[in-house]
Design a protein around this motif. Structure first.
Motif, mmCIF file in Angstrom:
data_model
loop_
_atom_site.group_PDB
_atom_site.id
_atom_site.type_symbol
_atom_site.label_atom_id
_atom_site.label_comp_id
_atom_site.label_asym_id
_atom_site.label_seq_id
_atom_site.Cartn_x
_atom_site.Cartn_y
_atom_site.Cartn_z
ATOM 1 N N PHE A 19 0.812 -1.123 0.102
ATOM 2 C CA PHE A 19 0.071 -0.086 -0.186
ATOM 3 C C PHE A 19 0.787 1.264 -0.107
ATOM 4 O O PHE A 19 2.030 1.242 0.608
ATOM 5 N N ASP A 20 0.249 2.090 -0.723
ATOM 6 C CA ASP A 20 1.201 3.529 -0.475
ATOM 7 C C ASP A 20 0.756 4.287 0.751
ATOM 8 O O ASP A 20 -0.046 3.731 1.522
ATOM 9 N N ASP A 21 1.226 5.535 0.932
ATOM 10 C CA ASP A 21 1.156 6.087 2.469
ATOM 11 C C ASP A 21 -0.489 6.343 2.622
ATOM 12 O O ASP A 21 -0.790 6.111 3.781
ATOM 13 N N GLU A 22 -0.921 6.856 1.611
ATOM 14 C CA GLU A 22 -2.340 7.287 1.692
ATOM 15 C C GLU A 22 -3.161 6.114 2.025
ATOM 16 O O GLU A 22 -4.174 6.092 2.761
ATOM 17 N N GLN A 23 -3.128 4.841 1.059
ATOM 18 C CA GLN A 23 -3.802 3.941 1.782
ATOM 19 C C GLN A 23 -3.402 2.908 2.853
ATOM 20 O O GLN A 23 -4.323 2.500 3.514
ATOM 21 N N ALA A 24 -2.352 3.033 3.281
ATOM 22 C CA ALA A 24 -1.953 2.721 4.825
ATOM 23 C C ALA A 24 -2.629 3.558 5.610
ATOM 24 O O ALA A 24 -3.068 3.139 6.835
ATOM 25 N N LEU A 25 -2.431 4.754 5.618
ATOM 26 C CA LEU A 25 -3.329 5.612 6.505
ATOM 27 C C LEU A 25 -4.983 5.286 6.410
ATOM 28 O O LEU A 25 -5.512 5.195 7.671
ATOM 29 N N LEU A 26 -5.294 5.231 5.394
ATOM 30 C CA LEU A 26 -6.769 4.766 5.298
ATOM 31 C C LEU A 26 -7.009 3.660 5.916
ATOM 32 O O LEU A 26 -7.955 3.324 6.895
ATOM 33 N N SER A 58 -11.440 10.904 -5.222
ATOM 34 C CA SER A 58 -11.838 10.256 -3.846
ATOM 35 C C SER A 58 -11.576 8.732 -3.703
ATOM 36 O O SER A 58 -12.087 8.128 -2.843
ATOM 37 N N GLY A 59 -10.561 8.517 -4.539
ATOM 38 C CA GLY A 59 -10.004 7.050 -4.283
ATOM 39 C C GLY A 59 -10.695 6.150 -5.547
ATOM 40 O O GLY A 59 -11.705 6.523 -6.034
ATOM 41 N N GLY A 60 -10.186 4.781 -5.495
ATOM 42 C CA GLY A 60 -10.792 3.938 -6.433
ATOM 43 C C GLY A 60 -11.051 2.682 -5.819
ATOM 44 O O GLY A 60 -11.363 2.471 -4.528
ATOM 45 N N GLN A 61 -11.089 1.702 -6.337
ATOM 46 C CA GLN A 61 -11.324 0.278 -6.029
ATOM 47 C C GLN A 61 -10.270 -0.502 -4.991
ATOM 48 O O GLN A 61 -10.476 -1.146 -4.274
ATOM 49 N N GLU A 119 -8.468 1.379 -2.875
ATOM 50 C CA GLU A 119 -9.064 2.008 -1.325
ATOM 51 C C GLU A 119 -10.081 1.333 -0.921
ATOM 52 O O GLU A 119 -10.463 1.051 0.429
ATOM 53 N N ILE A 120 -11.288 0.944 -1.740
ATOM 54 C CA ILE A 120 -12.425 0.601 -1.407
ATOM 55 C C ILE A 120 -12.131 -0.794 -0.868
ATOM 56 O O ILE A 120 -12.559 -1.416 0.315
ATOM 57 N N MET A 121 -11.240 -1.858 -1.440
ATOM 58 C CA MET A 121 -10.827 -3.028 -0.729
ATOM 59 C C MET A 121 -10.109 -2.888 0.596
ATOM 60 O O MET A 121 -10.464 -3.710 1.296
ATOM 61 N N VAL A 122 -9.244 -1.753 0.635
ATOM 62 C CA VAL A 122 -8.452 -1.545 2.042
ATOM 63 C C VAL A 122 -9.685 -1.308 3.015
ATOM 64 O O VAL A 122 -9.588 -2.081 4.167
ATOM 65 N N VAL A 123 -10.694 -0.589 2.570
ATOM 66 C CA VAL A 123 -11.516 -0.248 3.679
ATOM 67 C C VAL A 123 -12.494 -1.570 4.175
ATOM 68 O O VAL A 123 -12.772 -1.936 5.097
ATOM 69 N N LEU A 124 -12.961 -2.369 3.081
ATOM 70 C CA LEU A 124 -13.813 -3.542 3.073
ATOM 71 C C LEU A 124 -13.222 -4.555 3.909
ATOM 72 O O LEU A 124 -13.617 -5.315 4.588
ATOM 73 N N THR A 125 -11.719 -4.594 3.464
ATOM 74 C CA THR A 125 -11.090 -5.556 4.367
ATOM 75 C C THR A 125 -11.204 -5.361 5.832
ATOM 76 O O THR A 125 -11.209 -6.229 6.672
ATOM 77 N N GLU A 126 -11.167 -4.248 6.343
ATOM 78 C CA GLU A 126 -11.048 -3.765 7.667
ATOM 79 C C GLU A 126 -12.523 -4.063 8.350
ATOM 80 O O GLU A 126 -12.783 -4.315 9.386
ATOM 81 N N ILE A 127 -13.633 -3.719 7.425
ATOM 82 C CA ILE A 127 -14.835 -3.942 8.050
ATOM 83 C C ILE A 127 -14.863 -5.468 8.052
ATOM 84 O O ILE A 127 -15.738 -5.748 9.199
ATOM 85 N N GLY A 128 -14.466 -6.101 7.208
ATOM 86 C CA GLY A 128 -14.501 -7.692 7.587
ATOM 87 C C GLY A 128 -13.659 -8.117 8.822
ATOM 88 O O GLY A 128 -14.096 -8.968 9.651
ATOM 89 N N ARG A 129 -12.741 -7.767 9.172
ATOM 90 C CA ARG A 129 -11.685 -7.726 10.185
ATOM 91 C C ARG A 129 -12.371 -7.564 11.396
ATOM 92 O O ARG A 129 -12.435 -8.366 12.407
ATOM 93 N N ALA A 130 -13.216 -6.382 11.551
ATOM 94 C CA ALA A 130 -14.053 -6.194 12.736
ATOM 95 C C ALA A 130 -15.521 -6.615 12.700
ATOM 96 O O ALA A 130 -16.022 -6.640 13.775
ATOM 97 N N LEU A 131 -16.001 -7.525 11.695
ATOM 98 C CA LEU A 131 -17.218 -7.946 11.455
ATOM 99 C C LEU A 131 -17.976 -6.864 11.766
ATOM 100 O O LEU A 131 -19.253 -6.830 12.173
#
Length: 368
Positions: free
Chosen positions: A5-12, A61-64, A66-78
């Motif tokens: 991940f780049d810096d912005e994706q890691a921060l997200l 506003s980001g793309g797929q 960034e969406i992947m990054v967020v949804l992976t965290e959604i899954g991690r936290a259920l």
């Protein structure tokens, strides 16, 4: 190729993880999913304030990925927040194909005050190419829709629906429908989330953009949705494996921790292999979309591997936890339920195999 991940994706990723970790543990999630909305309005507003609910709506506003990054965290936290189903998924359709007035709705979506839902699946429907039975009828300059949509994720709480319907001259159109104009039958799914059956009886609808055949648009939306499911599943699998390995290092049997038993550690190692295969296919699907290739074959390959990995990891996590893995108070059973639901959403592993088998004639050589 750089897969970091780049810096912005890691921060997200870190921002989303911190927000959801503070908001949810197993007890809190169990309490929240028992409410009528099925999510926490305060968390939803925090997601809006961080810009997550507007990802992909425009070029800045980001793309797929960034969406992947967020949804992976959604899954991690259920996390039960319907980020994809009530915002990013149907929002992308409006952003790409809506009129100026329709796109103005996305400001409210990104701000957290308007929820959407994509009402496409119908009872008995299997696969992206299945015929839509909901019909659209034109009355001068207006349209009405009649039919039944089920399941509709986030349909229980959406303010605006994007509905697919058969056009009078053939093809499938997309329409924007006010949720107050339909009849909803909300329900809980077995993984704890919420959805609804949407009944349309000559409900007024406004064409999304123009009333032209949107079959290709619907197929592309389903490919993006499959990628979103893959990303969430990877997050769930990561946390299921983490919880399992932690349990093996702390639970004692015959005076020693379970990780001293070679067979159990080998099974955990196999779970790790399945996770890494799933992670690679998840990246493959998301990066393909980000590069402009929206291919149902790639989506089928990714979801097939992730469905298989999800089932393997879910079953092993419960087995290695023993009886506690089946209790509602412990998260492992909830991980397994969510992975099972993901497998059966937009086509199971068997359905993905049928998609791939149907395209075998496109290749000169097929090798196992």
């Amino acid at each position: 190729m750089d897969f970091h991940f780049d810096d912005e994706q890691a921060l997200l990723r870190d921002t989303t993880r911190n927000l959801l970790t503070r908001a949810y543990d197993t007890e809190t999630r169990n309490r929240v999913i028992d409410t009528d909305t099925g999510y926490t309005p305060g968390v939803w507003q925090q997601l809006a304030e961080t810009g997550i609910l507007g990802l992909g709506f425009d070029a800045d506003s980001g793309g797929q990925l960034e969406i992947m990054v967020v949804l992976t965290e959604i899954g991690r936290a259920l996390a039960p927040e319907p980020v994809w189903t009530a915002a990013l998924g149907p929002g992308a359709l409006i952003a790409e194909h809506g009129t100026k007035t329709q796109r103005a709705l996305l400001d409210e979506v990104a701000g957290g005050s308007r929820l959407l839902a994509f009402a496409h699946t119908e009872p008995g429907m299997r696969g992206a190419t299945a015929t839509v039975r909901t019909t659209a009828a034109r009355h001068g300059e207006t349209w009405t829709l009649t039919g039944c949509k089920n399941p509709v994720p986030a349909g229980h709480c959406a303010h605006t629906l994007v509905v697919s319907a058969a056009l009078p001259d053939g093809g499938t159109g997309l329409f924007v429908v006010d949720a107050d104009a339909v009849t909803r039958q909300p329900y809980r799914t077995f993984d704890g989330l919420h959805g609804a059956q949407i009944d349309l009886a000559e409900a007024p609808g406004e064409p999304l953009g123009t009333a032209t055949d949107a079959t290709a648009t619907v197929a592309a939306a389903l490919v993006r949705s499959q990628s979103a499911l893959c990303a969430e599943a990877v997050g769930v699998m990561e946390e299921a494996l983490r919880a399992t390995t932690e349990y093996l290092t702390t639970r004692k049997q015959f005076g020693v921790t379970l990780n001293k038993f070679q067979t159990l550690t080998q099974r955990a190692a196999d779970m790790y292999v399945s996770l890494e295969l799933a992670r690679s296919m998840n990246l493959y699907a998301a990066m393909s979309i980000a590069a402009g290739t929206v291919d149902p074959v790639i989506a089928a390959r990714a979801k097939l591997q992730i469905d298989r990995a999800g089932r393997h990891i879910a079953q092993e996590a419960i087995q290695l936890h023993g009886g506690i893995g089946m209790t509602a108070e412990y998260p492992v059973g909830h991980y397994a339920a969510r992975l099972t639901a993901i497998e059966h959403t937009l086509g199971s592993a068997g359905d993905q195999l049928r998609v791939l088998a149907g395209r075998i004639g496109d290749y000169d050589v097929a090798a196992l």
